[in-house]
Enzyme design. Structure first.
Site, mmCIF file in Angstrom:
data_model
loop_
_atom_site.group_PDB
_atom_site.id
_atom_site.type_symbol
_atom_site.label_atom_id
_atom_site.label_comp_id
_atom_site.label_asym_id
_atom_site.label_seq_id
_atom_site.Cartn_x
_atom_site.Cartn_y
_atom_site.Cartn_z
ATOM 1 C CB THR A 195 -5.929 -3.107 0.869
ATOM 2 O OG1 THR A 195 -5.329 -1.892 0.416
ATOM 3 C CG2 THR A 195 -5.400 -4.269 0.051
ATOM 4 C CG HIS A 227 -0.943 8.777 4.583
ATOM 5 N ND1 HIS A 227 -1.246 9.711 3.620
ATOM 6 C CD2 HIS A 227 -1.600 7.644 4.214
ATOM 7 C CE1 HIS A 227 -2.043 9.171 2.712
ATOM 8 N NE2 HIS A 227 -2.260 7.918 3.044
ATOM 9 C CD GLU A 260 -3.269 -3.401 2.950
ATOM 10 O OE1 GLU A 260 -3.399 -2.208 2.597
ATOM 11 O OE2 GLU A 260 -3.992 -3.940 3.816
ATOM 12 C CB SER A 304 -6.166 2.549 -0.164
ATOM 13 O OG SER A 304 -4.882 3.123 -0.059
ATOM 14 C CG ASP A 346 -2.097 0.940 1.082
ATOM 15 O OD1 ASP A 346 -1.906 2.082 0.613
ATOM 16 O OD2 ASP A 346 -3.223 0.525 1.418
ATOM 17 C CG ASP A 381 -2.713 1.068 -2.676
ATOM 18 O OD1 ASP A 381 -1.495 1.359 -2.655
ATOM 19 O OD2 ASP A 381 -3.426 1.110 -1.654
ATOM 20 C CG HIS A 382 -2.033 4.904 -3.451
ATOM 21 N ND1 HIS A 382 -1.078 5.390 -2.572
ATOM 22 C CD2 HIS A 382 -2.975 4.300 -2.685
ATOM 23 C CE1 HIS A 382 -1.442 5.093 -1.329
ATOM 24 N NE2 HIS A 382 -2.582 4.418 -1.361
ATOM 25 C CG ASP A 423 -1.150 4.506 2.694
ATOM 26 O OD1 ASP A 423 -1.013 5.223 1.685
ATOM 27 O OD2 ASP A 423 -2.071 4.664 3.526
#
Length: 531
Positions: free
Chosen positions: A181, A348, A339, A118, A68, A385-386, A344
């Protein structure tokens, strides 16, 4: 050069002259010799030529590793970190995913977002349908937070397709098992934040919408393996947590009074089903005696790998190990979603060190999965995912600590800066109306927040393409630049599940006929019909 090496070098030059000198330098500093690079390239070329024989077997097993927020800069930085953790300079290191023979790019946008979230992306790479941001398991016709747009717009995932085909299925995550996810694998929800009914508006409940935790146990009630965090969303409101009974923020959140864990235990107690809430309980299980496993190791997300309590919380690698050993007992194979979800979260928070160590741990899990499976019958895909607005640069020299300083100061404010920077996020700091001097802080500590150009409480996702690494049956179909929703269609095609079955034999698990001669195919077909 060390003293012993220097003595050998002097003796060698005296005896052999310049020829020996060149040989010795090639051994001590091979990168300075052109043949080092030429021979490396030739080995790589030789390996590449073997890929002309495509693996067109049926994928008995299919595994998706989802990092992620693991954009390409994160992959590169994690590679360097992995090498530096082993005492190397890092740049030349290979991640396990780097060894995969096929690499493609995935376009990550949501149907209503240039820079995605996500949830919408999970719907794409799990359900094969692009969707709106903030929604899981529903098409783009569904509108976020509008319960009445759910019905009729549900889309199913590759986990469901695999289960319907008789395969065992599993979900392993370092986040909550009802996070964005994993939830797209089983839920149909117009709001990713509806973790329990305690998080839902009254009108949504009255309209018949279900929270994601409830859907985990009701939509596909026989998911074989579920591991991650999220305990508090499974218990009635104010129920003390088993691990943190004195901390009210970890209490149960459900308003309907249901104990979803207790209900699950009752349902599988006579089916070799086990529940674990800590590492000791998990690792004490014999996978040969387990058919169903629910592991919920924290009230919310699992801790970062750097902060993990190794007595109570399993690593991602340990969870993957147990999951595969349970799932692979099925003769028809399995589907597993893994995952690395806290990559992620680290980004952040602007905590690059946390994010990158999470990525390295996911790579360890990929290595473990490789040891437990075969490339001949297992399709393994690694993607993200990104991305994030994370970068590293500054003309750093070879072997520079990935968390270290650039070699020069800014030619504007005359202050040093770290190689790692964020485009936005919580690392924006001013001291006396100027940029903070990072030499006055410990920029290599675990929770250091790298400087950012724009102040935000939380750093944002990035909109660029992400990588898709693949190996195993039909992995070559993941090539070029593709839409993200293409991924599960390839995986399903490889496994002969879902809508793509025309190229397969009707009896599950048989090898594809597409890669053998017409004569042999005819003989096998006749034998199959007669028998």
């Amino acid at each position: 050069m060390s003293a012993p090496a220097l003595r050998i070098f002097v003796s060698c030059v005296i005896i052999c002259g310049q020829t020996c000198k060149h040989v010795f330098l090639w051994l001590v500093e091979p990168e300075k010799h052109p043949d080092f690079w030429k021979e490396w390239a030739q080995r790589t070329l030789k390996n590449a030529l073997t890929l002309q024989d495509l693996n067109k077997n049926v994928a008995k097993n299919i595994i998706l590793f989802l990092g992620d927020g693991m954009g390409v800069p994160t992959v590169t930085a994690a590679r360097i970190l992995k090498g530096q953790m082993s005492g190397q300079s890092g740049e030349e290191t290979q991640l396990e995913m780097d060894k995969f023979p096929y690499v493609a790019l995935s376009k990550t946008y949501n149907t209503n977002a240039q820079v995605p979230d996500s949830a919408g992306t999970a719907t794409a790479y799990l359900c094969g349908v692009k969707a709106n941001e903030g929604t899981v398991g529903v098409s783009a016709a569904a509108v976020r937070s509008q319960c009445n747009t759910t019905q009729g717009n549900e889309v199913t995932s590759i986990l469901k397709w695999a289960k319907d085909a008789g395969k065992s299925v599993g979900i392993v995550t370092t986040t909550r098992v009802n996070h964005a996810t994993p939830s797209a694998a089983y839920a149909h929800c117009v709001d990713r934040d509806w973790y329990s009914d305690g998080d839902m508006p009254t009108e949504a409940l009255q309209s018949g919408c279900k929270d994601i935790a409830r859907q985990l146990f009701e939509n596909i009630p026989d998911i074989d393996v579920i591991m991650g965090g999220g305990r508090r969303n499974m218990y009635p409101r104010n129920t003390p947590d088993v691990e943190y009974p004195g901390d009210k923020k970890h209490n149960g959140t459900r308003k309907d009074g249901r104990n979803l864990v207790g209900e699950w235990i009752d349902r599988v107690k006579d089916k070799k089903g086990y529940y674990a809430w800590n590492r000791k309980d998990l690792l004490s299980l014999n996978p040969n005696n387990v058919d169903y496993l629910l592991g919920l190791f924290e009230p919310a997300d699992l801790p970062y790998e750097l902060e993990r309590n190794k007595e109570t919380d399993p690593s991602l690698t340990e969870m993957v190990d147990v999951a595969i050993k349970i799932l692979r007992k099925n003769e028809r194979g399995f589907y597993l979603l893994v995952e690395g979800g806290r990559i992620d979260h680290g980004h952040h928070e602007g905590k690059a060190k946390q994010a990158l160590h999470e990525a390295v741990e996911m790579d360890r899990a990929i290595t473990r999965a490789d040891l437990l499976t075969s490339i001949y019958d297992t399709l393994t895909v690694v993607t993200a995912d990104h991305s994030h607005v994370f970068s590293f640069g500054g003309y750093t020299p070879r072997g520079n600590s990935i968390f270290g300083l650039a070699p020069t100061v800014s030619d504007i404010d005359q202050k040093p800066f770290t190689s790692i920077l964020y485009g936005n996020g919580p690392g924006f700091k001013l001291v006396n109306s100027t940029r903070e001097n990072v030499s006055t802080v410990d920029y290599e500590q675990n929770n250091y927040q790298a400087q950012s150009a724009v102040p935000l409480r939380m750093e944002t996702h990035g909109g660029e393409d992400v990588a898709i690494f693949s190996k195993g049956p039909m992995a070559h179909l993941l090539h070029g630049v593709q839409e993200q929703h293409y991924i599960p269609h390839v995986m399903a095609y490889a496994a002969c599940i879902g809508q793509n079955k025309d190229h397969c034999r009707t009896n599950s698990g048989s090898p594809s006929l597409s890669h053998i001669s017409p004569t042999l195919a005819l003989l096998l077909a006749v034998k199959w019909l007669l028998c």
